[in-house]
Motif scaffolding. Structure first.
Motif, PDB file in Angstrom:
ATOM      1  N   GLY A 221       0.830  -1.198   0.000  1.00 30.57           N
ATOM      2  CA  GLY A 221       0.000   0.000   0.000  1.00 30.57           C
ATOM      3  C   GLY A 221       0.863   1.247   0.000  1.00 30.57           C
ATOM      4  N   ASP A 222       0.543   2.199   0.879  1.00 28.58           N
ATOM      5  CA  ASP A 222       1.309   3.442   0.934  1.00 28.58           C
ATOM      6  C   ASP A 222       2.251   3.487   2.135  1.00 28.58           C
ATOM      7  N   ARG A 223       2.526   2.324   2.740  1.00 29.70           N
ATOM      8  CA  ARG A 223       3.380   2.294   3.924  1.00 29.70           C
ATOM      9  C   ARG A 223       4.860   2.259   3.548  1.00 29.70           C
ATOM     10  N   ASN A 224       5.687   2.915   4.340  1.00 30.79           N
ATOM     11  CA  ASN A 224       7.135   2.829   4.198  1.00 30.79           C
ATOM     12  C   ASN A 224       7.608   1.554   4.870  1.00 30.79           C
ATOM     13  N   LEU A 225       8.426   0.771   4.150  1.00 30.09           N
ATOM     14  CA  LEU A 225       8.831  -0.538   4.652  1.00 30.09           C
ATOM     15  C   LEU A 225      10.338  -0.704   4.656  1.00 30.09           C
ATOM     16  N   LEU A 226      10.856  -1.313   5.719  1.00 31.54           N
ATOM     17  CA  LEU A 226      12.217  -1.825   5.766  1.00 31.54           C
ATOM     18  C   LEU A 226      12.092  -3.343   5.772  1.00 31.54           C
ATOM     19  N   ILE A 227      12.486  -3.981   4.670  1.00 34.34           N
ATOM     20  CA  ILE A 227      12.298  -5.417   4.489  1.00 34.34           C
ATOM     21  C   ILE A 227      13.635  -6.139   4.634  1.00 34.34           C
ATOM     22  N   PHE A 228      13.668  -7.126   5.523  1.00 36.11           N
ATOM     23  CA  PHE A 228      14.819  -8.018   5.624  1.00 36.11           C
ATOM     24  C   PHE A 228      14.451  -9.301   4.891  1.00 36.11           C
ATOM     25  N   GLN A 229      15.058  -9.495   3.725  1.00 37.16           N
ATOM     26  CA  GLN A 229      14.778 -10.653   2.888  1.00 37.16           C
ATOM     27  C   GLN A 229      15.840 -11.713   3.146  1.00 37.16           C
ATOM     28  N   VAL A 230      15.433 -12.828   3.769  1.00 40.71           N
ATOM     29  CA  VAL A 230      16.391 -13.861   4.190  1.00 40.71           C
ATOM     30  C   VAL A 230      16.208 -15.091   3.299  1.00 40.71           C
ATOM     31  N   ASP A 231      17.179 -15.303   2.409  1.00 43.03           N
ATOM     32  CA  ASP A 231      17.105 -16.390   1.439  1.00 43.03           C
ATOM     33  C   ASP A 231      18.090 -17.494   1.779  1.00 43.03           C
ATOM     34  N   LEU A 232      17.724 -18.724   1.459  1.00 40.06           N
ATOM     35  CA  LEU A 232      18.520 -19.887   1.837  1.00 40.06           C
ATOM     36  C   LEU A 232      19.244 -20.533   0.664  1.00 40.06           C
ATOM     37  N   PHE A 233      18.926 -20.109  -0.545  1.00 40.69           N
ATOM     38  CA  PHE A 233      19.625 -20.593  -1.734  1.00 40.69           C
ATOM     39  C   PHE A 233      20.149 -19.379  -2.496  1.00 40.69           C
ATOM     40  N   ILE A 311      21.580 -13.562   2.301  1.00 35.28           N
ATOM     41  CA  ILE A 311      21.522 -14.794   1.516  1.00 35.28           C
ATOM     42  C   ILE A 311      22.548 -15.791   2.047  1.00 35.28           C
ATOM     43  N   TYR A 312      22.077 -16.976   2.417  1.00 36.65           N
ATOM     44  CA  TYR A 312      23.004 -18.003   2.900  1.00 36.65           C
ATOM     45  C   TYR A 312      23.884 -18.484   1.753  1.00 36.65           C
ATOM     46  N   ARG A 313      25.157 -18.560   2.002  1.00 35.45           N
ATOM     47  CA  ARG A 313      26.110 -19.049   1.006  1.00 35.45           C
ATOM     48  C   ARG A 313      26.693 -20.362   1.511  1.00 35.45           C
ATOM     49  N   ALA A 314      26.380 -21.421   0.801  1.00 39.53           N
ATOM     50  CA  ALA A 314      26.733 -22.769   1.251  1.00 39.53           C
ATOM     51  C   ALA A 314      28.244 -22.964   1.303  1.00 39.53           C
ATOM     52  N   LYS A 315      28.661 -23.802   2.234  1.00 37.40           N
ATOM     53  CA  LYS A 315      30.070 -24.182   2.330  1.00 37.40           C
ATOM     54  C   LYS A 315      30.410 -25.156   1.202  1.00 37.40           C
ATOM     55  N   LEU A 316      31.698 -25.276   0.896  1.00 38.77           N
ATOM     56  CA  LEU A 316      32.126 -26.137  -0.199  1.00 38.77           C
ATOM     57  C   LEU A 316      31.754 -27.594   0.042  1.00 38.77           C
ATOM     58  N   TYR A 317      31.704 -28.006   1.309  1.00 39.04           N
ATOM     59  CA  TYR A 317      31.421 -29.411   1.604  1.00 39.04           C
ATOM     60  C   TYR A 317      29.919 -29.717   1.646  1.00 39.04           C
ATOM     61  N   HIS A 334      24.804 -23.187  10.506  1.00 37.64           N
ATOM     62  CA  HIS A 334      23.865 -22.318   9.786  1.00 37.64           C
ATOM     63  C   HIS A 334      23.404 -21.170  10.685  1.00 37.64           C
ATOM     64  N   TRP A 335      23.072 -21.486  11.914  1.00 42.11           N
ATOM     65  CA  TRP A 335      22.598 -20.463  12.869  1.00 42.11           C
ATOM     66  C   TRP A 335      23.668 -19.388  13.049  1.00 42.11           C
ATOM     67  N   ARG A 336      24.915 -19.828  13.285  1.00 46.09           N
ATOM     68  CA  ARG A 336      26.000 -18.858  13.486  1.00 46.09           C
ATOM     69  C   ARG A 336      26.232 -18.013  12.241  1.00 46.09           C
ATOM     70  N   ALA A 337      26.076 -18.610  11.056  1.00 51.46           N
ATOM     71  CA  ALA A 337      26.257 -17.854   9.816  1.00 51.46           C
ATOM     72  C   ALA A 337      25.196 -16.762   9.684  1.00 51.46           C
ATOM     73  N   GLY A 338      23.936 -17.077  10.027  1.00 50.80           N
ATOM     74  CA  GLY A 338      22.875 -16.067   9.976  1.00 50.80           C
ATOM     75  C   GLY A 338      23.128 -14.934  10.935  1.00 50.80           C
ATOM     76  N   LEU A 339      23.562 -15.272  12.152  1.00 50.38           N
ATOM     77  CA  LEU A 339      23.847 -14.251  13.160  1.00 50.38           C
ATOM     78  C   LEU A 339      25.004 -13.359  12.715  1.00 50.38           C
TER      79      LEU A 339
END
Length: 376
Positions: A221-233, A311-317, A334-339
Motif C-alpha cells: 500500500g502506501d506504507r514505508n517498509l524496511l524489508i529483511f529478505q532472508v534467502d537460503l539458496f 543470503i546463505y552461502r553454502a560451504k564447499l562441503y 547455519h545459525w552462526r552464519a545467519g547471526l
C-alpha cells in the motif's frame, strides 16, 4: 528526507530451504539484538515454520522457541563432531542426510510404514514418502495460534493449490491461521502429503515461488517498509564440475527464485509506480478521463521501501542434500552464519536508510564483504 528504521514498518521475509532454515533463526537473533523486531513476518516452507515460531510467541520467548525447535529437529542424525577435512566433511554430511532420509526428523516427519507404493491409488498415503503428523504436534506445542490471530504481528504464508496450480497466501488479516496453513506451506511433494484446507488441497509454495517478497510488495500500500529478505539458496554459483555439483547447482537455481533478478524486477516496478505518481500529480484538475486517472492512481504509489538481502552461502562441503541434512553440528553452523551476516550487515548504517524519495532501494552484502546498493 531520510527515513530511518524506527520510522517505518519492518518486515521479515523468509524463503524456503528445509534444514538451511536455522540460518534464518540466526538472523532473527541478530535483529533482536539490534532491537529491530518485525511488525510483519512472511514465509514459505521452512520459512513459514520459522515465521509461526516468531509470530506465535512473545518477543522474550522467540529465541527460546526457535532454539528448542531446531534442537528437536536436529536430534536424530549422528552426533559425533564433524571432521575438519572438507572431503571427509562432505562424506559425513551425506551420511547424516541419508540417515534422515531413512528415519525421518523428530517433531517433523517420519517415513511411511508401509511405504507409499504399497497403498492403492487414491489413498492419501499413496502420494507421499513421509507422514508429517509430528509437525502438527510440534506446531501445536510451540506456537500460540491465538497470538498469531490476535493481529499483534501481521503473518503471511504461501502455498500452491494442487487442483488449480494457483498460488495462495494465508494472511491473518484475511483469515484465521491454523496449523494446517503452516503445514500446507511446507508440504513439498513427493516427500510430504498435500494438506487440506477448507475443501482444497495445498502443496509447498516453493513449487511456484520460494520467496514471499512479491506478496509483501503487492500488499505494501502506501506504507514505508524496511524489508529483511532472508534467502537460503543463492542464485549465483560456480560452474559445476561433477554430476553431484550439477544437481546441487540446479537446486540452488530452482529454489533461489532468482533472488536478485526478481528483487530487481520488483524494485523497478515499484520505482515505476512512484514515477507515475509524480507524473499524475502534475495533471490539471480538469483533465479529461477520470476513470483512467483513477486506475493509474490505484496502481501508483508514494511509499519508500528498502530491501536488505541476507543470503546463505553454502560451504564447499555442502552438497545436493544440504536442505535435508539436519545434523546438530550443521544446524549450529547455519545459525552462526545467519547471526554473523546480520551483525555485519547492520554494522553498515546505510542498510537502515530508506530512499530519499518514493521508490525502492536494495542492499546486499556481497561475499567479499562489500555492500551492493541499488537506489531508485
Amino acid at each position: 528526507m531520510t527515513i530511518t528504521a524506527a520510522e517505518c514498518d519492518r518486515v521479515l521475509v523468509l524463503q524456503g530451504g528445509g534444514a538451511l532454515g536455522s540460518y534464518q533463526a540466526g538472523v532473527v537473533q541478530g535483529l533482536e539484538e539490534a532491537g529491530l523486531q518485525p511488525g510483519w513476518v512472511a514465509g514459505i516452507s521452512i520459512g513459514a515454520i520459522n515465521a509461526a515460531l516468531i509470530a506465535g510467541n512473545p518477543p522474550e520467548k522467540r529465541h527460546e522457541q526457535l532454539d528448542a525447535f531446531w534442537r528437536l529437529v536436529s536430534s536424530a542424525a549422528p552426533a559425533p563432531h564433524a571432521p575438519s577435512n572438507e572431503h571427509l566433511r562432505a562424506y559425513w554430511n551425506e551420511v547424516a542426510a541419508t540417515w534422515i532420509a531413512a528415519f525421518g526428523v523428530p517433531g517433523f516427519f517420519t517415513p511411511r510404514v508401509p511405504p507409499a507404493i504399497l497403498y492403492p491409488p487414491g489413498a492419501p498415503q499413496a502420494i507421499s514418502l513421509y507422514d508429517t503428523a509430528p509437525l502438527r504436534a510440534t506446531l501445536e506445542e510451540m506456537v500460540d495460534f491465538d497470538r498469531i490471530n490476535s493481529g499483534d504481528m501481521r503473518f503471511s504464508v504461501g502455498a500452491v493449490n494442487v487442483r488449480t496450480g494457483n498460488f495462495a497466501y494465508f494472511d491473518n488479516t484475511h483469515c484465521r491461521i491454523r496449523p494446517e496453513h503452516i503445514m500446507a506451506s511446507g508440504a513439498l511433494p513427493p516427500g510430504f502429503p498435500p494438506v487440506e484446507i477448507d475443501g482444497e488441497h495445498y502443496w509447498d509454495g516453493g513449487i511456484v515461488s520460494n520467496t514471499p517478497l512479491h506478496y509483501v510488495l503487492d500488499e505494501a500500500g502506501d506504507r514505508n517498509l524496511l524489508i529483511f529478505q532472508v534467502d537460503l539458496f543463492s542464485a549465483r554459483g560456480d560452474m559445476p564440475k561433477t554430476l553431484l555439483e550439477a544437481a546441487e547447482r540446479e537446486k540452488d537455481i530452482r529454489f533461489s527464485s532468482r533472488t536478485r533478478l526478481n528483487t530487481d524486477v520488483q524494485a523497478r516496478l515499484q520505482n515505476a509506480k512512484a514515477a507515475l505518481q509524480r507524473l499524475l500529480a502534475r495533471l490539471p484538475h480538469d483533465f479529461d478521463g477520470p476513470e483512467d486517472v483513477a486506475l493509474l492512481h490505484a496502481f501508483a504509489q508514494e511509499n519508500r521501501i528498502a530491501i536488505v538481502q541476507l543470503i546463505y552461502r553454502a560451504k564447499l562441503y555442502e552438497g545436493n542434500s544440504k536442505d535435508y541434512e539436519f545434523s546438530r553440528v550443521t544446524m549450529q553452523e547455519h545459525w552462526r552464519a545467519g547471526l554473523a551476516d546480520v551483525r555485519r550487515t547492520l554494522g553498515r548504517c546505510e542498510a537502515l536508510a530508506l530512499p530519499e524519495r518514493p521508490g525502492v532501494a536494495t542492499y546486499d552484502l556481497t561475499g567479499d564483504g562489500r555492500p551492493g546498493v541499488n537506489p531508485p
